[in-house]
Design a protein around this motif. Sequence first.
Motif, short mmCIF file in Angstrom:
data_model
loop_
_atom_site.label_atom_id
_atom_site.label_comp_id
_atom_site.label_asym_id
_atom_site.label_seq_id
_atom_site.Cartn_x
_atom_site.Cartn_y
_atom_site.Cartn_z
N CYS A 340 8.99 -43.11 -11.97
CA CYS A 340 8.93 -42.61 -10.64
C CYS A 340 9.74 -41.29 -10.54
O CYS A 340 10.79 -41.61 -11.42
N SER A 341 9.50 -40.37 -9.62
CA SER A 341 9.93 -38.95 -9.59
C SER A 341 10.42 -38.33 -8.34
O SER A 341 9.59 -39.21 -7.18
N PHE A 342 11.72 -38.05 -8.05
CA PHE A 342 12.02 -37.73 -6.79
C PHE A 342 11.91 -36.60 -6.66
O PHE A 342 12.71 -35.73 -6.81
N VAL A 343 10.99 -36.34 -5.25
CA VAL A 343 11.06 -34.99 -4.44
C VAL A 343 11.55 -34.30 -3.55
O VAL A 343 11.58 -35.38 -2.69
N THR A 344 11.93 -33.13 -3.61
CA THR A 344 12.15 -32.52 -2.75
C THR A 344 11.70 -31.80 -2.29
O THR A 344 11.28 -30.98 -3.14
N GLU A 345 11.60 -31.18 -1.08
CA GLU A 345 10.82 -29.78 -0.96
C GLU A 345 10.72 -28.35 -1.69
O GLU A 345 9.98 -28.17 -1.82
N LYS A 346 12.12 -28.61 -1.97
CA LYS A 346 11.60 -27.00 -3.13
C LYS A 346 10.69 -27.51 -4.39
O LYS A 346 10.80 -26.77 -5.45
N ASN A 347 10.72 -28.36 -4.57
CA ASN A 347 10.09 -29.38 -6.02
C ASN A 347 8.49 -28.80 -5.85
O ASN A 347 8.05 -29.53 -6.70
N MET A 348 7.85 -28.59 -4.88
CA MET A 348 6.61 -28.42 -3.54
C MET A 348 5.55 -27.93 -4.63
O MET A 348 4.06 -28.95 -5.61
N LYS A 349 5.91 -26.91 -5.08
CA LYS A 349 4.98 -25.86 -6.12
C LYS A 349 4.79 -26.81 -7.35
O LYS A 349 3.58 -26.84 -8.27
N VAL A 350 6.15 -27.27 -8.38
CA VAL A 350 6.23 -27.49 -9.44
C VAL A 350 5.52 -28.92 -9.38
O VAL A 350 4.04 -29.67 -10.03
N LEU A 351 5.38 -30.18 -8.37
CA LEU A 351 4.22 -31.41 -7.86
C LEU A 351 3.20 -30.93 -8.13
O LEU A 351 2.29 -31.59 -8.53
N SER A 352 2.89 -29.34 -6.90
CA SER A 352 1.15 -29.47 -7.50
C SER A 352 0.52 -29.12 -8.23
O SER A 352 -0.09 -29.58 -9.09
N ASP A 353 1.40 -28.11 -9.40
CA ASP A 353 1.04 -27.80 -11.06
C ASP A 353 1.23 -29.02 -11.82
O ASP A 353 0.04 -29.00 -12.61
N VAL A 354 1.79 -29.64 -11.53
CA VAL A 354 1.84 -31.55 -12.13
C VAL A 354 0.25 -31.83 -11.65
O VAL A 354 -0.11 -32.51 -12.70
N GLU A 355 0.27 -32.28 -11.09
CA GLU A 355 -1.32 -32.92 -10.64
C GLU A 355 -2.27 -32.27 -10.44
O GLU A 355 -3.44 -32.66 -11.68
N GLU A 356 -2.42 -31.01 -10.40
CA GLU A 356 -3.73 -30.21 -10.84
C GLU A 356 -3.79 -30.64 -12.41
O GLU A 356 -4.64 -30.20 -12.65
N LYS A 357 -2.64 -30.12 -13.71
CA LYS A 357 -2.86 -30.37 -14.75
C LYS A 357 -3.32 -31.95 -14.78
O LYS A 357 -3.19 -31.91 -16.30
N LEU A 358 -2.73 -33.00 -14.14
CA LEU A 358 -3.45 -34.42 -14.41
C LEU A 358 -4.52 -34.78 -14.13
O LEU A 358 -5.06 -35.67 -14.31
N GLY A 359 -4.63 -33.33 -12.65
CA GLY A 359 -6.25 -33.78 -12.54
C GLY A 359 -6.55 -35.30 -11.41
O GLY A 359 -7.18 -35.81 -11.16
N PHE A 360 -5.03 -35.58 -10.53
CA PHE A 360 -5.17 -36.41 -10.28
C PHE A 360 -4.03 -36.63 -8.97
O PHE A 360 -3.07 -36.33 -9.58
N GLU A 361 -3.92 -37.09 -7.72
CA GLU A 361 -2.68 -36.85 -7.08
C GLU A 361 -1.75 -38.35 -7.60
O GLU A 361 -2.12 -39.53 -7.75
N ILE A 362 -0.55 -38.13 -7.92
CA ILE A 362 0.16 -39.31 -8.22
C ILE A 362 0.42 -39.58 -7.19
O ILE A 362 0.44 -38.95 -5.73
N SER A 363 0.36 -40.91 -7.25
CA SER A 363 0.80 -41.92 -5.65
C SER A 363 2.01 -42.00 -5.33
O SER A 363 3.22 -41.95 -6.35
#
Length: 365
Positions: A340-363
Amino acid sequence: MDFLDLNVAEDIVEILKKEGIKKPTEIQSECIPLIKNSNDIIAQSQTGTGKTLAFLIPVIEKINPENKFISTLILAPTRELAIQITNEAEKLASCRDINILSAYGGKDIKAQMNKLKKNIHIVIATPGRLLDHIDRESIDLKRVETFILDEADQMLLMGFKNEVESILKHVNKKRQTLFFSATIDSQVKKLAYRYTSDPVFIEIKNQHVTMEKIKQSIVITTDREKFDSLCNVIDNDNPFMAIIFCRTKRRADKLEEDMGRRGYNCEKIHSDISQAKRERIMKNFRNMKTQYLIATDVASRGLDITGITHIYNYDFPESAEDYIHRIGRTGRAGENGESCSFVTEKNMKVLSDVEEKLGFEISRR
């Protein structure tokens, strides 16, 4: 395929079975025959795919216990990884008369020097401490048959390029050289090709192998609400054993203090803590005396502890690779895990990179 199909000796196969390891991973299947055949290797494989055993199994098989010289040198970027490789090597070598020395900072150098006067076959070291031994002329690497650089990308990221090159000047030129890394960029390639001879390049591509057993989720929060969000999630999950990652040493210090105040059984680990204390903390965690290990990224590479059920990214990692390395501490050896990861507004760009690398949206939780 099993280990016997790879011509691994029966005594080593028995030890692996006792550890619950019955079948080789992809990286092990690829590397073991090549290493036994004395090929140089540059291997890229994600954390959690079994790289350590991929080189330890064939190396221990090749050592003649009657040799009176250091035949294998393994270089690791951190003390934690050196300790872990040593633990694995000692298990495998327990069926043979092979002596192992672990050499890293924070451990009594005189005790290491005394041990080096005896018959040592494998040295597992961090760069700084190994150079210290070379300067003192307490170690002889002229007859090393196999040199292994583990976590090569981390080694360069931590600024150890010059140290690695200095060490290799003292190592037997007619050696087998093995480079292992989770990522291979141009810097790693340049170093690897400079010190290997006609290497075989191995790349294990499928990251989903390491991710499929991990149930991933995120919590959208703010810096102010993050601590309460973490407490709510871990109260709800009630993990058996968990690692909580923080971005800095100061953040880890503060989180340990705040969680301790709320009654959580936790300890922190980062590079400012003395080696003796770090070893005690890791022992407590391995022995399940501590439920929550609060860590900076020093612990995200190479850390392999049985029974970690949950990973929490209190501070979201700075890259998709770091995310994969961190959550790869759970869901190992066929077990299920959760992150489980805690995401704030400043992390949104890296979150998008993570989801692109994984190939799915994290719930979202």
